[in-house]
Design a protein around this motif. Structure first.
Motif, PDB file in Angstrom:
ATOM      1  N   ALA A 206      -9.798  59.598  63.588  1.00 16.68           N
ATOM      2  CA  ALA A 206      -8.855  58.575  64.293  1.00 16.68           C
ATOM      3  C   ALA A 206      -9.737  57.077  64.629  1.00 16.68           C
ATOM      4  N   ASP A 207     -10.938  57.468  64.820  1.00 15.34           N
ATOM      5  CA  ASP A 207     -11.921  56.333  64.990  1.00 15.34           C
ATOM      6  C   ASP A 207     -12.673  55.790  64.020  1.00 15.34           C
TER       7      ASP A 207
ATOM      8  N   HIS B 290      -9.144  65.290  66.241  1.00 12.84           N
ATOM      9  CA  HIS B 290      -8.863  64.523  65.325  1.00 12.84           C
ATOM     10  C   HIS B 290      -9.652  64.225  63.989  1.00 12.84           C
ATOM     11  N   GLU B 291     -10.986  64.820  64.234  1.00  8.87           N
ATOM     12  CA  GLU B 291     -11.864  64.716  63.194  1.00  8.87           C
ATOM     13  C   GLU B 291     -11.744  65.969  62.008  1.00  8.87           C
ATOM     14  N   PHE B 292     -12.316  65.534  61.003  1.00  6.09           N
ATOM     15  CA  PHE B 292     -12.598  66.546  59.994  1.00  6.09           C
ATOM     16  C   PHE B 292     -14.045  66.254  59.000  1.00  6.09           C
ATOM     17  N   LEU B 293     -14.508  67.129  58.454  1.00  4.65           N
ATOM     18  CA  LEU B 293     -15.653  66.854  57.557  1.00  4.65           C
ATOM     19  C   LEU B 293     -15.086  66.496  56.177  1.00  4.65           C
ATOM     20  N   LEU B 294     -15.699  65.158  55.813  1.00  2.00           N
ATOM     21  CA  LEU B 294     -15.366  64.804  54.382  1.00  2.00           C
ATOM     22  C   LEU B 294     -16.475  65.259  53.458  1.00  2.00           C
TER      23      LEU B 294
ATOM     24  N   VAL C 185      -5.842  62.677  59.066  1.00  2.00           N
ATOM     25  CA  VAL C 185      -6.310  62.312  60.333  1.00  2.00           C
ATOM     26  C   VAL C 185      -5.139  61.913  61.187  1.00  2.00           C
ATOM     27  N   GLU C 186      -3.922  61.533  60.739  1.00  2.00           N
ATOM     28  CA  GLU C 186      -2.797  61.278  61.717  1.00  2.00           C
ATOM     29  C   GLU C 186      -2.244  62.706  61.929  1.00  2.00           C
TER      30      GLU C 186
ATOM     31  N   ALA D 197      -3.144  67.427  67.997  1.00  2.00           N
ATOM     32  CA  ALA D 197      -4.276  67.050  69.186  1.00  2.00           C
ATOM     33  C   ALA D 197      -3.372  66.640  70.350  1.00  2.00           C
ATOM     34  N   ASN D 198      -2.620  65.453  70.099  1.00  2.00           N
ATOM     35  CA  ASN D 198      -1.823  64.857  71.320  1.00  2.00           C
ATOM     36  C   ASN D 198      -0.904  65.964  71.769  1.00  2.00           C
TER      37      ASN D 198
END
Lengths: 291, 738
Positions: A142-143, A165-169, A16-17, A23-24
């Motif tokens: 991140a959230d 910042h997301e991905f599917l677990l 995630v980091e 992304a940033n």
């Protein structure tokens, strides 16, 4: 193929980091599980530079558990693993059959349901089957973590609801109870190694008299995203899932479809065939529920 | 010759000499060669189906770091249409037509450099079908093209009209009790070889070039490349790699002159490898066609007249295989009255290349569908109708020559009693029958036989092996020399290593190069007899060659032990030097090959999907040198024909851009689509070949189109005239007929 960087973070947090910092900084980033879509795209249609973030080494994306209420399928679990899991095949034969349609036997050593969903193609074979099975997407970012019903996950052709910042677990699928059966059928001009011209997934629960008490129908390749067709489910609930009911469900699927004409089929063809597939998948699901 | 002989090697099924290297991945194909300092070449292709090229500016690409050369159409000064196809000059004539090329230190840099080439186009109307091309006021693909070169007529998209006619057609139809006619379309299809075109070229300071490439004919690559570059053939050496399929599509060139030119400019070797997309957009394919067939017959089935009107898309340059289409269309029939008219039509699609029996599948699809309708109207078995009218030895073929011994009748008779035919199709299935034909060719071949010190035999010939021909060469050599197959190896030499051979095509290799190998072996036998005679102090006519050894002739009184090939080779230094046999020839009498095919299909009436449930091919091979490879040709050709019948087609958008330029959506059959392709080899020896060989590679693709179409007709109860019989087309037809 353009220049690319590759990272395989060791933990969910570091993944995630990395996604967040990329992304940033505006780095083009793509998450990879099996890579069976990503690598093909990099060699053909989409050749630009990017950072590849591999998630298949994470323990969390490889969880496979069957609970009383929920079956959890980690996002990176290859189809080959699912295909050889007798318990899962017994519980969710339709979903596992849909996973068995992603590519060839060799490709299925890497291809995953999670990847198929995240690729977000209108024709992804597992998506209607996941919809029929009321699957929920378990997303991390991140959230923190969040759950999204699978029918709300894909937002358009090749796009989905996840932030950069997301991905599917993984995927949560309600464990079938009572007389429940599912099925997925797609139409392709060949017997394998092809992309759905239309697809339909059905899950049904019957009571002891054979009457349908619950139903869910998902269709694919006939709209920008796979669709839930509640009218088709309504046509089945309360019936014996006989020919009349199946034909009514088929008509509902045809009515819900808004396909395009392309190299794989015409509008008229897809509208008709998606109904045929719903009818046939419904009959299989019914027979499985009774078995 | 072709008399019955007691064959030992021919007809056996040994492992092919190239097999181990291929299955272990050691074999080197077109893209496998890498040289020190090598650059990677890439082609810039036209984004328009039809456009005038107003200017090409290479400077942006050349300014890039890592780009060492760039070329455009003017750098390919010769070759006529071929050169214009290799790199477009004034006009881009199809989407994907090569316009410019670069060579760079990496393939990726070369790709980026293509974006920096500036081409100014004036976009013109695409011409994407025969109907469009021959309509009044059609946009002209080539403004200076006149039909049959007749400049007294206005320019046209019809490059040529060919006619064959015999008897009185009008009277023939007047005499008929039953007449059928129909119009049939077959789509553009690609050969679909697995290996994309690839070459590496290097040219030295003396202007001598070497080209490594995958090709069906290294000598044609040499002459075509030389023509394109205004060089001499002796300036170019062409080294053929193993080939991953050709089917006719690798009888021409695309990349080689460009690679040589880029090498000349950069001073480095240049490798060029096409992507699959490029292969679809810019190579092959074969002609889409519009064919009209009409047949009349008496009640007893005797055909009284037949006509065929054929129009074949040539692509962007003249040269559709409409000639062979005309020659094939009625070849199976002994007819008094017929008229065949063929049209070679330009459209803004890739220039067509040969594809397995080029031209025959399309025209024979039309005629064999019409013959099927005739059988239905006459209520005759489709094989009986064909037997009633079958061409045989002595029949004057529609295209001129009188047939020597041919196997059509033998194939029809074998089919009639075949258990797959006497068993009716399963409930709900339909069956269709069609016959196939290909005339085959002979032409020039050379072969050398070299004998090692231990008696091992090396065959050096010049015909690239696309169907197991090296195994066939070894078998014919084993038979002729009387030695074991395992003692022989066969090699395909480069243009400097072997004598001239025409390109592998027209099913000529086992026939013609095989004949050269046999004659070269006979040369070796003659030399061995001389060496033995010298050793034994006998006259050469007192020596025989039997079972791989020299022996005194019966009645010759000599107390000597037979001398094997190894014995003679071992002492060759004392009897006149190394043993080297050779032959070169221009083979005559290739011998036509006929086939009978039938397909059993099931049609899903709700989805329009056609499943092929059974397929049987019966074909005359003359003599099957390696029966497994003959069967393999029959099966492979059948699958290509079935794919063309069912799903294969170029799909274009309104701007003339191919939408399915990949194997995902250009649907060749996958293994699970196909039933076992049953085969039966019929052997009616070709009187012109020492062992009776007929070419077998092309005939198998011809009949499956009509056989499948006829089977779908049988299953549905109505006919769909056009191919492919893809699910949307079939379902729409079902809906229309219900």
């Amino acid at each position: 193929m353009g220049d690319y960087a590759y990272a395989a973070p060791a933990t969910v947090d570091s993944t995630v980091e990395l996604l967040s910092s990329s992304a940033n900084s505006g780095t083009r980033t793509q998450v990879l599980a099996g890579g069976t879509d990503v690598l093909v795209q990099m060699r053909s249609t989409d050749r630009g530079a990017r950072l590849i973030v591999d998630i298949k080494q994470l323990a969390e994306t490889n969880v496979l558990s069957v609970g009383e209420d929920e079956i959890y399928i980690g996002a990176a679990i290859p189809s080959a693993i699912l295909n050889e899991n007798a318990e899962l095949k017994g519980l969710l034969p339709g979903l596992i059959e849909s996973a068995d349609l992603i590519g060839s036997t060799q490709i299925q050593g890497r291809a995953s349901i999670g990847g198929n969903l995240c690729n977000s193609s209108p024709a992804g074979d597992t998506i209607p089957a996941l919809i029929a099975n009321s699957a929920v997407c378990h997303i991390v970012g991140a959230d923190g973590e969040r759950d999204v019903p699978v029918e709300d996950f894909v937002t358009g052709v090749g796009t989905n609801c996840m932030a950069p910042h997301e991905f599917l677990l993984g995927l949560r699928v309600p464990t079938p109870k009572g007389n429940t059966g599912d099925a997925y059928l797609r139409f392709i001009p060949r017997t394998e190694m092809d992309i759905a011209v239309a697809g339909a997934g059905v899950r049904l629960t019957l009571d002891d008299s054979g009457a349908c008490t619950a139903a869910r129908v998902g269709i694919g390749a006939v709209a920008p995203t796979a669709l839930v067709v509640s009218e088709a489910a309504d046509a089945l609930i309360g019936t014996q899932v006989d020919d009349d009911a199946l034909n009514a469900a088929a008509d509902a699927c045809s009515a819900a479809a808004s396909p395009i004409s392309d190299k794989r089929g015409t509008v008229e063809y897809r509208i008709k065939v998606v109904g045929v597939l719903c009818k046939r998948a419904g009959a299989i699901a019914r027979d499985r529920a009774k078995a | 010759m072709a008399e019955a002989v007691d064959l030992k090697a021919i007809g056996t099924r040994p492992v092919r000499p190239d097999g181990v290297e291929k299955v272990t991945g050691r074999a080197n194909f077109g893209a496998d060669l890498n040289l020190p300092g090598m650059l990677h070449g890439k082609i810039l292709r036209s984004p328009h189906a039809h456009a005038r090229i107003k200017s090409v500016d290479l400077s942006g690409a050349l300014a890039m770091d890592g780009v060492l050369a760039a070329v455009s159409g003017k750098d390919i000064p010769g070759g006529g249409d071929l050169g214009d196809n290799v790199l477009a000059k004034d006009k881009a004539l199809y989407h994907g037509h090569a316009v410019a090329a670069v060579a760079a230190r990496s393939a990726y840099i070369a790709e980026l450099a293509l974006d920096e080439i500036k081409v100014e186009y004036e976009v013109l109307n695409p011409v994407m079908s025969i109907d469009d091309a021959i309509a009044d006021g059609a946009t002209l693909v080539n403004e200076s093209l006149h039909t049959n070169g007749d400049t007294s007529q206005p320019a046209s998209n019809i490059a040529a009209i060919t006619k064959f006619e015999r008897g009185d057609v009008d009277q023939g139809f007047a005499d008929a009790d039953v007449v059928v006619e129909g119009e049939y379309r077959v789509p553009t299809a690609h050969q679909g070889y697995i290996e994309p075109h690839a070459c590496t070229a290097t040219i030295n300071e003396e202007g001598k070039a070497t080209v490594w490439c995958c090709t069906q004919g290294q000598f044609d690559v040499r002459s075509m490349t030389a023509n394109c570059l205004n060089k001499q053939v002796s300036d170019i050496r062409v080294i053929p790699s193993e080939i991953g399929g050709g089917f006719g599509g690798k009888t021409t060139i695309y990349l080689e002159p460009v690679a040589v030119k880029l090498s000349e400019i950069s001073g480095r070797p240049v490798k060029m490898v096409m992507s699959r997309e490029e292969v679809f957009r810019a190579t092959g394919p074969t002609s889409a066609t519009l064919c009209r067939a009409k047949v009349g017959a008496k009640k007893d089935g005797t055909i009284t007249a037949a006509t065929a009107w054929l129009a074949y898309e040539a692509g962007a340059f003249a040269g559709a295989p409409v000639g062979p289409g005309c020659m094939s269309v009625l070849a199976p029939y002994d007819l008094e009255n017929f008229r065949i008219e063929g049209h070679d039509v330009l459209v803004t699609k890739p220039k067509v290349a040969a594809y397995r029996a080029p031209g025959a599948p399309q025209s024979m699809h039309a005629m064999e569908c019409a013959i099927d309708e005739l059988a239905r109207k006459l209520d005759m078995d489709p094989i009986d109708l064909r037997l009633k009218n079958a061409a045989d030895e002595g029949t004057v073929a529609p295209y001129g020559p009188q047939f020597p011994a041919i196997g059509l009748r033998a194939c029809l008779e074998a089919a009639k009693v075949h258990p797959n035919y006497t068993t009716p199709p399963a409930e709900g299935q339909g069956r269709g029958v069609a016959v196939g034909f290909w005339f085959n060719i002979g032409m020039q071949s050379s072969a050398e036989i070299r004998i090692a010190e231990n008696g091992a035999v090396t065959i050096m010939e010049g015909s690239p092996d696309i169907g197991g021909s090296r195994a066939s060469m070894c078998l014919m050599a084993a038979e002729t020399l009387g030695i074991p197959y395992e003692n022989i190896n066969a090699h395909v030499g480069d243009t400097e290593a072997t004598g001239y051979c025409n390109t592998t095509g027209g099913s000529r290799t086992t026939f013609a190069t095989g004949m050269a190998v046999i004659e070269a072996c006979e040369d070796i036998i003659a030399q061995c007899k001389e060496r033995a005679a010298l050793t034994w102090e006998l006259d050469v006519d007192q020596v025989d060659w039997e079972d791989g050894q020299a022996i005194p002739k019966p009645g010759v009184n000599a107390d000597v032990k037979p001398l094997s090939l190894a014995d003679i080779a071992r002492s060759a230094g004392r009897t006149g030097g190394p043993l080297l046999g050779r032959a070169s020839l221009n083979a005559q009498g290739p011998g036509a090959s006929f086939s009978v095919n039938w397909t059993d299909v099931e049609v899903d009436r709700e989805t329009g999907k056609v499943d092929v449930k059974a397929f049987t091919g019966v074909q005359d091979a003359g003599r099957a040198i390696h029966p497994s490879y003959v069967e393999g040709q029959m099966q492979g050709g059948a699958v290509q024909g079935l794919g063309w019948a069912l799903n294969e087609e170029y799909i274009y958008d309104a701007d003339g851009v191919m939408e399915n330029a990949g194997f995902l959506d250009y649907r060749v059959p996958v293994t699970s689509d196909m039933p076992m392709i049953d085969t039966q080899i019929v052997e009616v020896p070709n009187p012109s070949h020492p062992y009776g060989v007929r070419g077998v590679g092309e005939t198998p693709i011809v009949a499956p189109l009509a056989a499948t179409s006829n089977a779908v007709r049988d299953a549905l109860g109505f006919r769909i005239n056009d191919l492919p019989l893809s699910p949307p087309r079939v379902l729409a037809a079902i809906d229309e007929n219900e």
